[in-house]
Design a protein around this motif. Structure first.
Motif, mmCIF file in Angstrom:
data_model
loop_
_atom_site.group_PDB
_atom_site.id
_atom_site.type_symbol
_atom_site.label_atom_id
_atom_site.label_comp_id
_atom_site.label_asym_id
_atom_site.label_seq_id
_atom_site.Cartn_x
_atom_site.Cartn_y
_atom_site.Cartn_z
ATOM 1 N N ILE A 1 0.875 -1.169 0.000
ATOM 2 C CA ILE A 1 0.000 0.000 0.000
ATOM 3 C C ILE A 1 0.913 1.220 0.000
ATOM 4 N N VAL B 1 -6.011 2.844 7.841
ATOM 5 C CA VAL B 1 -5.202 2.052 6.905
ATOM 6 C C VAL B 1 -4.361 1.042 7.685
ATOM 7 N N SER C 1 -5.513 -3.098 7.234
ATOM 8 C CA SER C 1 -4.753 -3.545 6.070
ATOM 9 C C SER C 1 -3.886 -4.754 6.383
ATOM 10 N N ILE D 1 2.775 -0.988 4.426
ATOM 11 C CA ILE D 1 2.380 0.378 4.111
ATOM 12 C C ILE D 1 3.627 1.226 3.921
ATOM 13 N N ASP E 1 -7.835 -4.290 1.256
ATOM 14 C CA ASP E 1 -6.655 -4.511 0.420
ATOM 15 C C ASP E 1 -6.559 -5.949 -0.079
#
Length: 333
Positions: A6, A24, A28, A32, A97
């Motif tokens: 991500i 997030v 997720s 990241i 995701d």
């Protein structure tokens, strides 16, 4: 090679990061990354102190959305099979995701994918950027299921499906890394706005498909970097739209489209002048001026001379349908 990353592009996002980044992180499955586009606020210091597990790439200049992602993704090239490009002002939902990436396994002929994008401010309404999947009309004007120009639909589950579209929104764009790099990434000359539509167009010219997955929902605030009603945004949209059409349409068809577009947009500029909004009229004229000044920098994409705008959308002229026939909902087109 890891499955997916991500990747969030940040520029002076100190005000939005505390609101959106926690969702997030908590929802997720994949790693990241944040690419910082030479922010002048304390974004980088805040990220290092508050979210030390988020991986950080810092750029020395602000390269815009297009160049920022190009430079940042190049640094992690070869490490991931997929990227999910996410705006810094997007709230995500559980398994968002993994659902996007799992969909690719069943659809190998698709290069890019977007989820359903709703407004963060009004969570029952579609967002401007991408909404329920994007299309192009015969003049290259983008429109969406759930958003025709500035008319936004309420979400009643009408776009909870899976469909092939013309373009996927850069607010939340899942893309195969190989397809991204095969196309040379975003066109950095765009700086910001419409670069994802151009990339999706190039992907379609190469024989790849673009998808929409309505079973996954994210919420987008919008306008975090550049207000939607700003002359700067209008200028970029005008300039980049012309650039995108020049790159992807053959010469004869290109000049026909430009002639029609210039008539519509000249009328819009005159309308702004009548309303006393000189800065918006000037933005249109500057967009045309700068397009012609930089046309030599643009690389033509078309594969054959008869190439026209290829669209899977329902209408040839969104202007005519929405402004003349007053069709403001996608279901009416």
């Amino acid at each position: 090679m890891k499955e997916a990353a991500i990747v969030i592009l940040n520029f002076n996002g100190r005000q939005v990061l505390p609101t959106f980044l926690p969702s997030v992180i908590s929802h997720s499955e994949f790693e990241i990354w944040i690419i910082d586009n030479a922010s002048t606020d304390d974004s980088v210091e805040f990220l290092k102190e508050t979210f030390p597990d988020v991986r950080l790439i810092t750029l020395k200049s602000n390269f815009g959305y297009a160049g920022g992602y190009n430079w940042g993704l190049e640094q992690i090239r070869g490490h991931y099979e997929f990227f999910i490009l996410l705006n810094s002002d997007v709230e995500v939902t559980q398994r968002w995701d993994s659902s996007l990436i799992n969909w690719f396994e069943k659809n190998p002929d698709y290069a890019a994918l977007q989820p359903k994008i709703l407004s963060w401010q009004d969570r029952t309404t579609f967002d401007y950027a991408g909404a329920g999947g994007g299309f192009l009309d015969g003049l290259g004007y983008p429109y969406c299921r759930g958003r025709i120009w500035n008319t936004l639909e309420s979400d009643h589950g009408q776009y909870d499906d899976e469909v092939q579209v013309d373009w996927a929104s850069g607010a939340c764009l899942a893309i195969r890394a190989s397809d991204f790099f095969d196309q040379g990434g975003f066109d950095a000359h765009f700086f910001a706005h419409m670069e994802e539509i151009d990339l999706c167009w190039r992907l379609r010219v190469s024989g790849r498909k673009i998808g929409y997955l309505g079973s996954v929902t994210v919420f987008h605030q919008g306008g975090a970097t550049l207000d939607r009603s700003s002359p700067r945004k209008l200028y970029l949209n005008i300039r980049n739209s012309l650039s995108m059409i020049y790159k992807n349409v053959s010469g004869f068809n290109f000049f026909g489209i430009i002639l029609a577009k210039s008539g519509f947009e000249l009328a819009a500029a005159l309308g702004y002048l009548v309303k006393g909004e000189k800065e918006f009229a000037l933005a249109i004229f500057r967009g045309y001026r700068d397009f012609w000044n930089r046309i030599g920098l643009l690389e033509k994409t078309i594969k054959k001379p008869e190439m026209e705008i290829s669209t899977s959308g329902p209408v040839r002229l969104i202007f005519w349908n929405s402004l003349i026939l007053r069709k403001r909902l996608f279901s009416q087109l």
